[in-house]
Design a protein around this motif. Structure first.
Motif, PDB file in Angstrom:
ATOM      1  N   ILE A  14      -2.231  -0.777  -4.240  1.00 45.83           N
ATOM      2  CA  ILE A  14      -1.854  -1.778  -3.238  1.00 45.83           C
ATOM      3  C   ILE A  14      -2.249  -3.163  -3.726  1.00 45.83           C
ATOM      4  N   LYS A  15      -3.465  -3.293  -4.224  1.00 46.92           N
ATOM      5  CA  LYS A  15      -3.921  -4.589  -4.717  1.00 46.92           C
ATOM      6  C   LYS A  15      -3.057  -5.054  -5.884  1.00 46.92           C
ATOM      7  N   ARG A  16      -2.765  -4.137  -6.822  1.00 45.31           N
ATOM      8  CA  ARG A  16      -1.951  -4.499  -7.979  1.00 45.31           C
ATOM      9  C   ARG A  16      -0.552  -4.955  -7.553  1.00 45.31           C
ATOM     10  N   PHE A  17       0.106  -4.176  -6.669  1.00 48.27           N
ATOM     11  CA  PHE A  17       1.445  -4.562  -6.211  1.00 48.27           C
ATOM     12  C   PHE A  17       1.402  -5.890  -5.458  1.00 48.27           C
ATOM     13  N   ARG A  18       0.352  -6.102  -4.648  1.00 48.13           N
ATOM     14  CA  ARG A  18       0.225  -7.354  -3.907  1.00 48.13           C
ATOM     15  C   ARG A  18       0.123  -8.519  -4.876  1.00 48.13           C
ATOM     16  N   GLN A  19      -0.731  -8.385  -5.882  1.00 44.51           N
ATOM     17  CA  GLN A  19      -0.905  -9.453  -6.861  1.00 44.51           C
ATOM     18  C   GLN A  19       0.365  -9.675  -7.679  1.00 44.51           C
ATOM     19  N   GLU A  20       1.037  -8.600  -8.056  1.00 41.99           N
ATOM     20  CA  GLU A  20       2.288  -8.732  -8.821  1.00 41.99           C
ATOM     21  C   GLU A  20       3.358  -9.472  -8.029  1.00 41.99           C
ATOM     22  N   ALA A  26      -3.692 -12.186   3.288  1.00 40.88           N
ATOM     23  CA  ALA A  26      -3.201 -12.632   4.597  1.00 40.88           C
ATOM     24  C   ALA A  26      -1.681 -12.487   4.694  1.00 40.88           C
ATOM     25  N   GLN A  27      -0.981 -12.837   3.620  1.00 41.11           N
ATOM     26  CA  GLN A  27       0.482 -12.721   3.627  1.00 41.11           C
ATOM     27  C   GLN A  27       0.915 -11.269   3.728  1.00 41.11           C
ATOM     28  N   LEU A  28       0.274 -10.396   2.958  1.00 41.97           N
ATOM     29  CA  LEU A  28       0.608  -8.974   3.034  1.00 41.97           C
ATOM     30  C   LEU A  28       0.296  -8.437   4.425  1.00 41.97           C
ATOM     31  N   ALA A  29      -0.838  -8.821   4.957  1.00 36.81           N
ATOM     32  CA  ALA A  29      -1.235  -8.353   6.282  1.00 36.81           C
ATOM     33  C   ALA A  29      -0.197  -8.748   7.333  1.00 36.81           C
ATOM     34  N   ARG A  30       0.238 -10.003   7.284  1.00 32.83           N
ATOM     35  CA  ARG A  30       1.252 -10.466   8.242  1.00 32.83           C
ATOM     36  C   ARG A  30       2.533  -9.647   8.123  1.00 32.83           C
ATOM     37  N   SER A  40      -8.154  -6.077   3.209  1.00 33.19           N
ATOM     38  CA  SER A  40      -9.353  -6.201   2.387  1.00 33.19           C
ATOM     39  C   SER A  40     -10.103  -4.875   2.307  1.00 33.19           C
ATOM     40  N   LEU A  41     -10.306  -4.227   3.437  1.00 30.81           N
ATOM     41  CA  LEU A  41     -11.011  -2.943   3.455  1.00 30.81           C
ATOM     42  C   LEU A  41     -10.250  -1.870   2.682  1.00 30.81           C
ATOM     43  N   ILE A  42      -8.944  -1.874   2.815  1.00 32.03           N
ATOM     44  CA  ILE A  42      -8.111  -0.907   2.083  1.00 32.03           C
ATOM     45  C   ILE A  42      -8.266  -1.136   0.581  1.00 32.03           C
ATOM     46  N   GLU A  43      -8.161  -2.394   0.155  1.00 34.87           N
ATOM     47  CA  GLU A  43      -8.250  -2.703  -1.271  1.00 34.87           C
ATOM     48  C   GLU A  43      -9.632  -2.384  -1.840  1.00 34.87           C
ATOM     49  N   GLN A  44     -10.652  -2.421  -1.001  1.00 37.45           N
ATOM     50  CA  GLN A  44     -12.005  -2.079  -1.430  1.00 37.45           C
ATOM     51  C   GLN A  44     -12.260  -0.573  -1.380  1.00 37.45           C
ATOM     52  N   GLY A  45     -11.287   0.178  -0.868  1.00 36.19           N
ATOM     53  CA  GLY A  45     -11.445   1.623  -0.752  1.00 36.19           C
ATOM     54  C   GLY A  45     -12.339   2.037   0.398  1.00 36.19           C
ATOM     55  N   LYS A  46     -12.493   1.148   1.363  1.00 38.20           N
ATOM     56  CA  LYS A  46     -13.381   1.417   2.499  1.00 38.20           C
ATOM     57  C   LYS A  46     -12.629   1.824   3.765  1.00 38.20           C
ATOM     58  N   ARG A  47     -11.309   1.883   3.674  1.00 39.16           N
ATOM     59  CA  ARG A  47     -10.504   2.281   4.827  1.00 39.16           C
ATOM     60  C   ARG A  47      -9.393   3.197   4.346  1.00 39.16           C
ATOM     61  N   ASP A  48      -9.201   4.283   5.077  1.00 37.14           N
ATOM     62  CA  ASP A  48      -8.094   5.188   4.762  1.00 37.14           C
ATOM     63  C   ASP A  48      -6.767   4.520   5.096  1.00 37.14           C
ATOM     64  N   VAL A  49      -5.746   4.936   4.393  1.00 35.57           N
ATOM     65  CA  VAL A  49      -4.394   4.450   4.643  1.00 35.57           C
ATOM     66  C   VAL A  49      -3.621   5.575   5.297  1.00 35.57           C
ATOM     67  N   GLY A  62       7.797  -4.081  -1.151  1.00 35.48           N
ATOM     68  CA  GLY A  62       9.057  -3.773  -1.829  1.00 35.48           C
ATOM     69  C   GLY A  62       8.957  -2.584  -2.763  1.00 35.48           C
ATOM     70  N   VAL A  63       8.077  -1.634  -2.426  1.00 38.01           N
ATOM     71  CA  VAL A  63       7.920  -0.408  -3.207  1.00 38.01           C
ATOM     72  C   VAL A  63       8.059   0.782  -2.269  1.00 38.01           C
ATOM     73  N   THR A  64       8.069   1.964  -2.841  1.00 40.16           N
ATOM     74  CA  THR A  64       8.131   3.164  -2.021  1.00 40.16           C
ATOM     75  C   THR A  64       6.719   3.666  -1.738  1.00 40.16           C
ATOM     76  N   VAL A  65       6.586   4.488  -0.729  1.00 37.65           N
ATOM     77  CA  VAL A  65       5.298   5.116  -0.449  1.00 37.65           C
ATOM     78  C   VAL A  65       4.900   5.964  -1.653  1.00 37.65           C
ATOM     79  N   GLY A  66       5.849   6.609  -2.274  1.00 37.17           N
ATOM     80  CA  GLY A  66       5.570   7.396  -3.467  1.00 37.17           C
ATOM     81  C   GLY A  66       4.919   6.565  -4.559  1.00 37.17           C
ATOM     82  N   GLU A  67       5.411   5.343  -4.747  1.00 37.52           N
ATOM     83  CA  GLU A  67       4.812   4.470  -5.753  1.00 37.52           C
ATOM     84  C   GLU A  67       3.378   4.104  -5.378  1.00 37.52           C
ATOM     85  N   LEU A  68       3.100   3.946  -4.083  1.00 41.54           N
ATOM     86  CA  LEU A  68       1.728   3.643  -3.654  1.00 41.54           C
ATOM     87  C   LEU A  68       0.780   4.787  -3.955  1.00 41.54           C
TER      88      LEU A  68
END
Length: 82
Positions: A14-20, A26-30, A40-49, A62-68
């Motif tokens: 998620i972090k890599r795709f967001r940065q790419e 904040a933009q991704l969250a919106r 932030s918690l997700i990217e730190q591995g502190k929250r389940d998705v 702009g990716v698939t769940v499979g790619e995530l």
């Protein structure tokens, strides 16, 4: 997505795709309809998705769940098997 190590792998993707995509947390969250703190918690591995959240985040990125979760995209596969 609770298998050991899966949370961390998904978080990194998620972090890599967001940065790419040049997005801030904040933009991704919106776009995904969650708080910046949640991203932030997700990217730190502190929250389940959850699946529902994975769908929203994938759409926002702009990716698939499979790619995530680590499946190769059709685009990646076609590079290796034309």
């Amino acid at each position: 997505m609770n298998r050991p190590g899966t949370r961390t792998k998904v978080s990194r993707r998620i972090k890599r795709f967001r940065q790419e995509n040049g997005l801030s947390q904040a933009q991704l969250a919106r776009s995904a309809g969650v708080t910046r703190q949640a991203i932030s918690l997700i990217e730190q591995g502190k929250r389940d998705v959850t699946l529902q959240l994975a769908i929203k985040v994938a759409e926002a990125l702009g990716v698939t769940v499979g790619e995530l979760v680590g499946e190769r995209s059709a685009r990646e596969v076609s590079r290796f098997h034309p």
